[in-house]
Scaffold this motif. Sequence first.
Motif, PDB file in Angstrom:
ATOM      1  N   THR A 175      -2.246  -1.506  17.621  1.00  0.00           N
ATOM      2  CA  THR A 175      -1.604  -2.722  17.126  1.00  0.00           C
ATOM      3  C   THR A 175      -1.270  -2.507  15.660  1.00  0.00           C
ATOM      4  OG1 THR A 175      -2.773  -4.180  18.656  1.00  0.00           O
ATOM      5  CG2 THR A 175      -1.961  -5.162  16.613  1.00  0.00           C
ATOM      6  N   THR A 176      -0.097  -2.893  15.265  1.00  0.00           N
ATOM      7  CA  THR A 176       0.295  -2.537  13.904  1.00  0.00           C
ATOM      8  C   THR A 176       1.371  -3.473  13.367  1.00  0.00           C
ATOM      9  OG1 THR A 176       0.946  -0.668  12.518  1.00  0.00           O
ATOM     10  CG2 THR A 176       2.111  -0.937  14.594  1.00  0.00           C
ATOM     11  N   ILE A 177       1.590  -3.365  12.069  1.00  0.00           N
ATOM     12  CA  ILE A 177       2.646  -4.128  11.415  1.00  0.00           C
ATOM     13  C   ILE A 177       3.887  -3.261  11.368  1.00  0.00           C
ATOM     14  CG2 ILE A 177       3.352  -5.266   9.280  1.00  0.00           C
ATOM     15  CD1 ILE A 177       1.026  -6.609  10.765  1.00  0.00           C
TER      16      ILE A 177
ATOM     17  N   SER B 259     -11.719  -4.583  16.667  1.00  0.00           N
ATOM     18  CA  SER B 259     -10.253  -4.559  16.784  1.00  0.00           C
ATOM     19  C   SER B 259      -9.670  -3.852  15.572  1.00  0.00           C
ATOM     20  CB  SER B 259      -9.695  -5.983  16.840  1.00  0.00           C
ATOM     21  OG  SER B 259     -10.020  -6.600  18.058  1.00  0.00           O
ATOM     22  N   VAL B 260      -8.648  -3.066  15.809  1.00  0.00           N
ATOM     23  CA  VAL B 260      -8.030  -2.326  14.698  1.00  0.00           C
ATOM     24  C   VAL B 260      -6.539  -2.637  14.635  1.00  0.00           C
ATOM     25  CG1 VAL B 260      -7.546  -0.052  13.748  1.00  0.00           C
ATOM     26  CG2 VAL B 260      -9.728  -0.474  14.908  1.00  0.00           C
ATOM     27  N   VAL B 261      -6.066  -2.912  13.433  1.00  0.00           N
ATOM     28  CA  VAL B 261      -4.639  -3.121  13.204  1.00  0.00           C
ATOM     29  C   VAL B 261      -4.185  -2.165  12.105  1.00  0.00           C
ATOM     30  CG1 VAL B 261      -2.842  -4.747  12.478  1.00  0.00           C
ATOM     31  CG2 VAL B 261      -4.775  -5.548  13.863  1.00  0.00           C
TER      32      VAL B 261
ATOM     33  N   LEU C 155     -10.640  -4.611  11.821  1.00  0.00           N
ATOM     34  CA  LEU C 155     -10.290  -3.678  10.741  1.00  0.00           C
ATOM     35  C   LEU C 155      -8.778  -3.621  10.566  1.00  0.00           C
ATOM     36  CD1 LEU C 155     -11.266  -1.408   8.751  1.00  0.00           C
ATOM     37  CD2 LEU C 155     -10.884   0.195  10.639  1.00  0.00           C
ATOM     38  N   PHE C 156      -8.366  -3.771   9.311  1.00  0.00           N
ATOM     39  CA  PHE C 156      -6.954  -3.592   9.001  1.00  0.00           C
ATOM     40  C   PHE C 156      -6.824  -2.357   8.125  1.00  0.00           C
ATOM     41  CE2 PHE C 156      -3.463  -4.370   5.885  1.00  0.00           C
ATOM     42  CZ  PHE C 156      -2.407  -4.223   6.784  1.00  0.00           C
ATOM     43  N   ALA C 157      -5.931  -1.451   8.507  1.00  0.00           N
ATOM     44  CA  ALA C 157      -5.796  -0.202   7.744  1.00  0.00           C
ATOM     45  C   ALA C 157      -4.474  -0.187   6.991  1.00  0.00           C
ATOM     46  CB  ALA C 157      -5.897   1.001   8.667  1.00  0.00           C
ATOM     47  N   PHE C 158      -4.504   0.475   5.855  1.00  0.00           N
ATOM     48  CA  PHE C 158      -3.345   0.605   4.980  1.00  0.00           C
ATOM     49  C   PHE C 158      -2.138   1.193   5.704  1.00  0.00           C
ATOM     50  CE2 PHE C 158      -0.903   3.302   2.091  1.00  0.00           C
ATOM     51  CZ  PHE C 158      -0.498   2.367   1.153  1.00  0.00           C
ATOM     52  N   ASN C 159      -2.385   2.173   6.564  1.00  0.00           N
ATOM     53  CA  ASN C 159      -1.272   2.691   7.367  1.00  0.00           C
ATOM     54  C   ASN C 159      -1.785   3.189   8.713  1.00  0.00           C
ATOM     55  OD1 ASN C 159      -2.211   5.338   7.150  1.00  0.00           O
ATOM     56  ND2 ASN C 159      -0.836   5.835   5.451  1.00  0.00           N
TER      57      ASN C 159
END
Lengths: 338, 338
Positions: free
Chosen positions: A296-298, A278-280, A251-255
């Motif tokens: 984990t994040t950008i 997994s979540v980013v 899963l990738f989240a907007f923020n």
Amino acid sequence: MTSDDKPISAAASIPGQKATLHDVAERVGVSPRTVSRVVNDEGGFSSATRERVLNAINELGYRPNLLARSLITNRSNTVAFVVPVIDDPFFPEVAQGVQAAARDRGLTMFLAVTEGRLELQRQVLERMASHGIDGLILFPHAEDLDDVARFAGQGLPTVVIDDALDHPNVCVVRSDLEHGVSLAVDHLRERGRTSLAMLANEASPRRKLRRETTFRSMVPNGIVVKSPPTFEAGYRATAELLAREERFDGLFAFNDVMAAGAITAIIDSGRSVPGDISVVGCDDIEMSALLTPGLTTIRIDRERLGAEAVSRLIQLRDSVTAPPASTLTVSLVVRESS
Amino acid sequence: MTSDDKPISAAASIPGQKATLHDVAERVGVSPRTVSRVVNDEGGFSSATRERVLNAINELGYRPNLLARSLITNRSNTVAFVVPVIDDPFFPEVAQGVQAAARDRGLTMFLAVTEGRLELQRQVLERMASHGIDGLILFPHAEDLDDVARFAGQGLPTVVIDDALDHPNVCVVRSDLEHGVSLAVDHLRERGRTSLAMLANEASPRRKLRRETTFRSMVPNGIVVKSPPTFEAGYRATAELLAREERFDGLFAFNDVMAAGAITAIIDSGRSVPGDISVVGCDDIEMSALLTPGLTTIRIDRERLGAEAVSRLIQLRDSVTAPPASTLTVSLVVRESS
DNA sequence: TCGGACTACGTCAACGTTGACGTAATAGGT
DNA sequence: ACCTATTACGTCAACGTTGACGTAGTCCGA
């Protein structure tokens, strides 16, 4: 120039009243224009005069009146930084960057919050213009850039962050979120995740769409769910997704705030992060490192974003042609959630 | 006043240049003074004149020049808000309160960050004074209030938040942290906790001592450990405390970030929260609700703190005598950590 | 019918600073 | 010795606005 120049006009040294160029001039025995020259280091004075003026300035506690100066020079040495909200981990750090960069250049920063309301943004811009700001840095209202264009058209150097506006008096500064999405997707795939989902922002003005668009193009058969960019909304959207028995393992989240909601929802559903999913996230707000599991994040370098905006603003103000848009790189921060 | 008043001075309506009172006056055929009267709604004009002036203002896009106005009225309609840091969940929310309250009163807010450095605070105050701010709201540098007193002495209305300064031109606004500590201690005892510890702030200027002092007086045989107010420091201090085999079953932390560090340390040591140790923080930052377990904490209404500061500042500016200090109540928010 | 009050303006100066321009004194070159 | 530059100032006006004050015209009551 002898020892008796101290008693002269003793009343002038009362600290309660603020001294002007005239007061300093009178005490030294020169014209205000000469004092002004010393203050601005324009040259055209002897070193002896300089010394005496500087002393008088100290003794009287003289401080230049920037209002008067601005009135004639048409430069106020102020910039406005306008954000939709401030009680959010993202904007204060950009503000920090703006503020520090402005300070180092002798500029003072006005800060205004629009609460995402168009009429407030208009009021704020109007007021800032009245205050004669030298430049404007803003995260514009999502739907409507007309006001911004209007002020820019009136000659106000403007830097727009994370949005697009084509105008000779406007420069754009943004972070490379397309690349951010690609980092996230690549990372999830490296982790062996094959079914990816994205939690996108519901309110989708032009600028917010970028992440979603990139995700869709990289993951053609991915799931995209929209929700408001808050913890609760992220929780709800994820919970519904899980309840619908949609299968996804990444899963990738907007923020990051939405990502935090998503993680909580996943765990509450009896699944594990990153065991099952997994979540980013995106932003790398301070909280992200403190969550369990760490998110984990950008990473977006928000202070640099602010500093860059100031730098562009100065270029815009001092040159005829608008500098090109500038795009800051982002990076992947790997923690336990993936 | 007939239909041919439009073609007059067509050049004046070029939007690129900003119109002045003179431009408006010329277009209407009255004196600038009359236009000024209309703009400020002073009275002394006919409703017909008012109408025509207002029209001309719209057509020319006239905006009053606040710099010129300030120069003569000696009121700039700006306030400065000065904080030690901004990339911290606490201060932005106070800023939000200050900003909104200021806006509603027609004031615009300068924001400056001192990074806790005395020389930066001095530079900032100097610059703000040059900009002719009407008032100052600040979290002063921990060690040294002399600068603040100096500016107040020069006639600058000042509101100090969460500190003490006795000066006719200074008003103090604070939150009732003594009561906060007592709420926390009482709550821990109600939960059956008998051996209480406190994570206090290492850097202990006068104002930060309040919580520690209250704790010591309420819990004479309690453990008090000092550490910097960060997550890592809170983690380390707690880990050391646990390693020393100190026995405690209730912990009150100086702020939520430290409390978060403490919880992590406790869990990492194999103990549980709140099973083995109950933890109470202070501030109720947004993160606190998102931690696992959710953090019980003392809620400080930060927006109200900012709004109250503005309100006091106005009183200070408009009256002769300084208003009394104002103390905001705090409340206990119970979550899972206790 | 006159005087006083009121209305609806206008005039002028000032806020504190800097841009444009003027000028006396000195220096330097021939 | 004279012309020219240069230095070190000073003078004046202007930036856009408002405070203080002045003044024609009108209205109203005695």
